[in-house]
Design a protein around this motif. Structure first.
Motif, PDB file in Angstrom:
ATOM      1  N   HIS A   3       0.578  -1.245  -0.157  1.00 48.25           N
ATOM      2  CA  HIS A   3      -0.110  -0.155  -0.149  1.00 48.25           C
ATOM      3  C   HIS A   3       0.871   1.166   0.007  1.00 48.25           C
ATOM      4  CE1 HIS A   3      -3.338  -2.457   1.941  1.00 48.25           C
ATOM      5  NE2 HIS A   3      -3.774  -1.907   0.579  1.00 48.25           N
ATOM      6  N   THR A   4       0.672   2.166  -1.042  1.00 43.22           N
ATOM      7  CA  THR A   4       1.465   3.275  -1.043  1.00 43.22           C
ATOM      8  C   THR A   4       0.923   4.486   0.032  1.00 43.22           C
ATOM      9  OG1 THR A   4       0.261   4.378  -2.797  1.00 43.22           O
ATOM     10  CG2 THR A   4       2.122   3.166  -3.430  1.00 43.22           C
ATOM     11  N   ASN A   5      -0.235   4.287   0.306  1.00 40.49           N
ATOM     12  CA  ASN A   5      -0.891   5.052   1.294  1.00 40.49           C
ATOM     13  C   ASN A   5      -1.228   4.164   2.542  1.00 40.49           C
ATOM     14  OD1 ASN A   5      -1.896   7.277   2.847  1.00 40.49           O
ATOM     15  ND2 ASN A   5      -3.860   7.281   1.626  1.00 40.49           N
ATOM     16  N   ARG A   6      -0.207   4.234   3.430  1.00 36.26           N
ATOM     17  CA  ARG A   6      -0.538   3.501   4.727  1.00 36.26           C
ATOM     18  C   ARG A   6      -1.329   4.309   5.744  1.00 36.26           C
ATOM     19  NH1 ARG A   6       5.720   2.304   4.810  1.00 36.26           N
ATOM     20  NH2 ARG A   6       5.581   4.407   3.800  1.00 36.26           N
ATOM     21  N   ILE A   7      -2.293   3.402   6.534  1.00 40.73           N
ATOM     22  CA  ILE A   7      -3.169   4.065   7.152  1.00 40.73           C
ATOM     23  C   ILE A   7      -2.603   3.617   8.748  1.00 40.73           C
ATOM     24  CG2 ILE A   7      -5.611   4.190   8.228  1.00 40.73           C
ATOM     25  CD1 ILE A   7      -5.142   5.198   5.148  1.00 40.73           C
ATOM     26  N   GLU A  27       4.956  12.232   7.956  1.00 36.23           N
ATOM     27  CA  GLU A  27       6.148  12.627   7.086  1.00 36.23           C
ATOM     28  C   GLU A  27       6.887  11.725   6.136  1.00 36.23           C
ATOM     29  OE1 GLU A  27       8.382  16.161  10.078  1.00 36.23           O
ATOM     30  OE2 GLU A  27       9.153  14.115  10.137  1.00 36.23           O
ATOM     31  N   ALA A  28       6.578  10.287   6.665  1.00 31.64           N
ATOM     32  CA  ALA A  28       7.142   9.196   5.744  1.00 31.64           C
ATOM     33  C   ALA A  28       5.973   8.864   4.553  1.00 31.64           C
ATOM     34  CB  ALA A  28       7.416   8.045   6.471  1.00 31.64           C
ATOM     35  N   GLY A  29       4.785   9.581   4.656  1.00 27.97           N
ATOM     36  CA  GLY A  29       3.796   9.588   3.700  1.00 27.97           C
ATOM     37  C   GLY A  29       2.487   8.668   4.307  1.00 27.97           C
ATOM     38  N   ALA A  30       2.330   8.443   5.322  1.00 27.67           N
ATOM     39  CA  ALA A  30       1.321   7.781   6.115  1.00 27.67           C
ATOM     40  C   ALA A  30      -0.011   8.669   6.264  1.00 27.67           C
ATOM     41  CB  ALA A  30       1.633   6.985   7.090  1.00 27.67           C
ATOM     42  N   GLY A  53       1.231  20.557   6.706  1.00 29.34           N
ATOM     43  CA  GLY A  53       1.006  20.010   5.545  1.00 29.34           C
ATOM     44  C   GLY A  53       0.875  18.480   5.692  1.00 29.34           C
ATOM     45  N   LEU A  54       0.662  18.180   6.749  1.00 33.41           N
ATOM     46  CA  LEU A  54       0.706  16.536   6.912  1.00 33.41           C
ATOM     47  C   LEU A  54      -0.600  15.908   7.074  1.00 33.41           C
ATOM     48  CD1 LEU A  54       3.334  16.226   9.674  1.00 33.41           C
ATOM     49  CD2 LEU A  54       3.652  16.041   7.283  1.00 33.41           C
ATOM     50  N   SER A  55      -0.700  14.741   6.446  1.00 31.10           N
ATOM     51  CA  SER A  55      -2.154  14.044   6.716  1.00 31.10           C
ATOM     52  C   SER A  55      -2.609  13.442   7.747  1.00 31.10           C
ATOM     53  CB  SER A  55      -2.206  12.948   5.220  1.00 31.10           C
ATOM     54  OG  SER A  55      -3.333  12.417   5.120  1.00 31.10           O
ATOM     55  N   VAL A  56      -3.085  14.312   8.746  1.00 28.77           N
ATOM     56  CA  VAL A  56      -3.311  13.804   9.974  1.00 28.77           C
ATOM     57  C   VAL A  56      -4.650  14.225  10.460  1.00 28.77           C
ATOM     58  CG1 VAL A  56      -2.510  14.065  12.581  1.00 28.77           C
ATOM     59  CG2 VAL A  56      -1.008  14.122  10.786  1.00 28.77           C
ATOM     60  N   SER A  57      -5.508  13.288  11.115  1.00 30.65           N
ATOM     61  CA  SER A  57      -6.776  13.493  11.884  1.00 30.65           C
ATOM     62  C   SER A  57      -6.846  13.005  13.087  1.00 30.65           C
ATOM     63  CB  SER A  57      -7.928  13.120  10.804  1.00 30.65           C
ATOM     64  OG  SER A  57      -7.831  11.930  10.629  1.00 30.65           O
ATOM     65  N   SER A  58      -7.580  13.386  13.766  1.00 34.81           N
ATOM     66  CA  SER A  58      -7.901  13.075  15.293  1.00 34.81           C
ATOM     67  C   SER A  58      -8.932  11.916  15.422  1.00 34.81           C
ATOM     68  CB  SER A  58      -8.235  13.920  16.397  1.00 34.81           C
ATOM     69  OG  SER A  58      -9.154  14.622  16.245  1.00 34.81           O
ATOM     70  N   VAL A  59      -8.956  10.980  16.340  1.00 31.97           N
ATOM     71  CA  VAL A  59      -9.942  10.064  16.678  1.00 31.97           C
ATOM     72  C   VAL A  59     -10.049   9.935  18.311  1.00 31.97           C
ATOM     73  CG1 VAL A  59      -8.550   7.985  16.219  1.00 31.97           C
ATOM     74  CG2 VAL A  59     -11.102   7.791  16.401  1.00 31.97           C
ATOM     75  N   ALA A  60     -11.196  10.232  18.899  1.00 30.99           N
ATOM     76  CA  ALA A  60     -11.247   9.854  20.337  1.00 30.99           C
ATOM     77  C   ALA A  60     -11.362   8.305  20.642  1.00 30.99           C
ATOM     78  CB  ALA A  60     -12.516  10.335  20.740  1.00 30.99           C
ATOM     79  N   ILE A  61     -10.407   8.180  21.463  1.00 28.57           N
ATOM     80  CA  ILE A  61     -10.202   6.752  21.944  1.00 28.57           C
ATOM     81  C   ILE A  61      -9.714   6.532  23.542  1.00 28.57           C
ATOM     82  CG2 ILE A  61      -7.799   6.306  20.836  1.00 28.57           C
ATOM     83  CD1 ILE A  61      -8.674   3.573  20.169  1.00 28.57           C
ATOM     84  N   ASP A  62     -10.267   5.914  24.376  1.00 29.54           N
ATOM     85  CA  ASP A  62      -9.931   5.936  25.777  1.00 29.54           C
ATOM     86  C   ASP A  62      -9.606   4.487  25.888  1.00 29.54           C
ATOM     87  OD1 ASP A  62      -9.727   5.833  28.589  1.00 29.54           O
ATOM     88  OD2 ASP A  62     -11.579   7.306  28.856  1.00 29.54           O
ATOM     89  N   LEU A  83      -6.400  -0.903   8.219  1.00 31.92           N
ATOM     90  CA  LEU A  83      -5.636  -0.404   8.922  1.00 31.92           C
ATOM     91  C   LEU A  83      -4.062  -1.183   8.685  1.00 31.92           C
ATOM     92  CD1 LEU A  83      -4.959   1.795  11.218  1.00 31.92           C
ATOM     93  CD2 LEU A  83      -5.270   0.190  13.116  1.00 31.92           C
ATOM     94  N   ASP A  84      -3.161  -0.231   8.423  1.00 31.57           N
ATOM     95  CA  ASP A  84      -1.785  -0.679   8.056  1.00 31.57           C
ATOM     96  C   ASP A  84      -0.893  -0.683   9.458  1.00 31.57           C
ATOM     97  OD1 ASP A  84      -2.223  -1.324   5.238  1.00 31.57           O
ATOM     98  OD2 ASP A  84      -2.382   1.015   5.101  1.00 31.57           O
ATOM     99  N   ILE A  85      -0.987   0.092  10.161  1.00 36.43           N
ATOM    100  CA  ILE A  85      -0.099   0.294  11.530  1.00 36.43           C
ATOM    101  C   ILE A  85      -0.723   0.756  12.539  1.00 36.43           C
ATOM    102  CG2 ILE A  85       1.727   1.593  12.276  1.00 36.43           C
ATOM    103  CD1 ILE A  85       2.514   2.288   9.220  1.00 36.43           C
ATOM    104  N   LEU A  86      -0.664  -0.198  13.654  1.00 37.60           N
ATOM    105  CA  LEU A  86      -1.059  -0.083  15.022  1.00 37.60           C
ATOM    106  C   LEU A  86      -0.121   0.328  15.906  1.00 37.60           C
ATOM    107  CD1 LEU A  86      -3.264   0.578  17.135  1.00 37.60           C
ATOM    108  CD2 LEU A  86      -3.164  -1.978  17.626  1.00 37.60           C
ATOM    109  N   VAL A  87       0.159   1.719  16.439  1.00 29.40           N
ATOM    110  CA  VAL A  87       1.171   1.937  17.296  1.00 29.40           C
ATOM    111  C   VAL A  87       0.352   1.887  18.705  1.00 29.40           C
ATOM    112  CG1 VAL A  87       3.010   3.396  18.145  1.00 29.40           C
ATOM    113  CG2 VAL A  87       2.689   3.111  15.633  1.00 29.40           C
ATOM    114  N   ASN A  88       0.748   1.147  19.584  1.00 28.71           N
ATOM    115  CA  ASN A  88       0.067   1.174  20.983  1.00 28.71           C
ATOM    116  C   ASN A  88       1.072   1.884  21.807  1.00 28.71           C
ATOM    117  OD1 ASN A  88      -2.249  -0.518  20.767  1.00 28.71           O
ATOM    118  ND2 ASN A  88      -1.258  -2.303  20.200  1.00 28.71           N
TER     119      ASN A  88
END
Length: 243
Positions: A3-7, A27-30, A53-62, A83-88
């Motif tokens: 995937h060129t556009n990783r989520i 910055e790496a394109g995700a 200029g980065l592709s970022v949005s927020s999501v509420a998660i508790d 989802l391609d990447i999960l960083v816990n």
């Protein structure tokens, strides 16, 4: 990754290491979903990165609210389909933690609920989306203090850091890495525990040897890693850490 556009989803990303991980992944394109317990703080952090200029949005998660975790998973599915990447990354310390003889059991319970059980809940909810990825990556933010070998080594500089709740919660997180990596060994999902190093953040009382940007580098490296056979590891900047 194909995937060129990783989520990517980064929990606890409105400040500290999490914020820098989100920045570096973007910055790496995700396309990065910045997870935050406080929705307003999450939106502000996302706006700060979007202004760069980065592709970022927020999501509420508790991590202590499974309804919010389920809602976040539904949002990601609706918006991105995978989802391609999960960083816990999200985690806590507790002022009432301490040596086994005197730590508050309530504090230990809070630490285990957030750092281990909450992370497990997030991972379980996101796994169906990660299975849709051509190369899923799970990075669990670890610490040297979660190593049983190092906790039992009198020659280690960490030997005297007796925080039964925090250390045990991170050792449990390592167990999640080991067992999940084994469970997913025949898939395209890699799971690793990554210790960023001793970083100056709110969690460390702004003590440490590294900036949040420096601490983000190794987790980002494993999040973007191409080789799915590199899995089930416990690593820190100096190399592999003993379990």
């Amino acid at each position: 990754m194909a995937h060129t556009n990783r989520i990517a989803l980064v929990t606890g990303a409105n400040k500290g290491i999490g914020f820098e991980i989100a920045r570096q992944l973007a910055e790496a394109g995700a396309t990065v979903l910045l997870g935050a317990r406080d929705a307003d703080r999450g939106r502000q952090a996302a706006e700060d990165l979007t202004a760069e200029g980065l592709s970022v949005s927020s999501v509420a998660i508790d991590l202590n609210d499974e309804a919010s975790i389920a809602a976040a998973a539904k949002h990601i599915e609706a918006e991105h389909g995978r989802l391609d990447i999960l960083v816990n990354n999200a985690g806590i310390v507790d002022a009432e933690d301490g040596p086994p003889s005197g730590a508050s059991t309530a504090a230990v319970r809070r630490l285990m609920e957030t750092n281990f059980i909450g992370t497990l809940a997030v991972t379980q909810s996101m796994l169906p989306l990660l299975r849709r990825s051509e190369a899923g990556r799970i990075v669990n933010l670890a610490t040297t203090l979660g190593s049983l070998a190092i906790n039992g080594d009198p020659s280690s500089p960490y030997y005297s850091a007796r925080l039964i709740g925090y250390n045990a919660s991170k050792a449990a997180l390592n167990m999640l890495t080991v067992q999940l990596a084994a469970e997913l060994k025949d898939t395209r999902i890699a799971v690793n525990s990554v210790c960023p190093g001793y970083v100056k953040t709110d969690l460390t009382g702004n003590n440490g040897f590294m900036t949040p940007a420096e601490g983000a580098r190794l987790p980002v490296q494993y999040a973007l890693m191409e080789d799915s056979t590199v899995t089930g590891r416990f690593v820190e900047p100096d190399g592999v850490t003993p379990w």
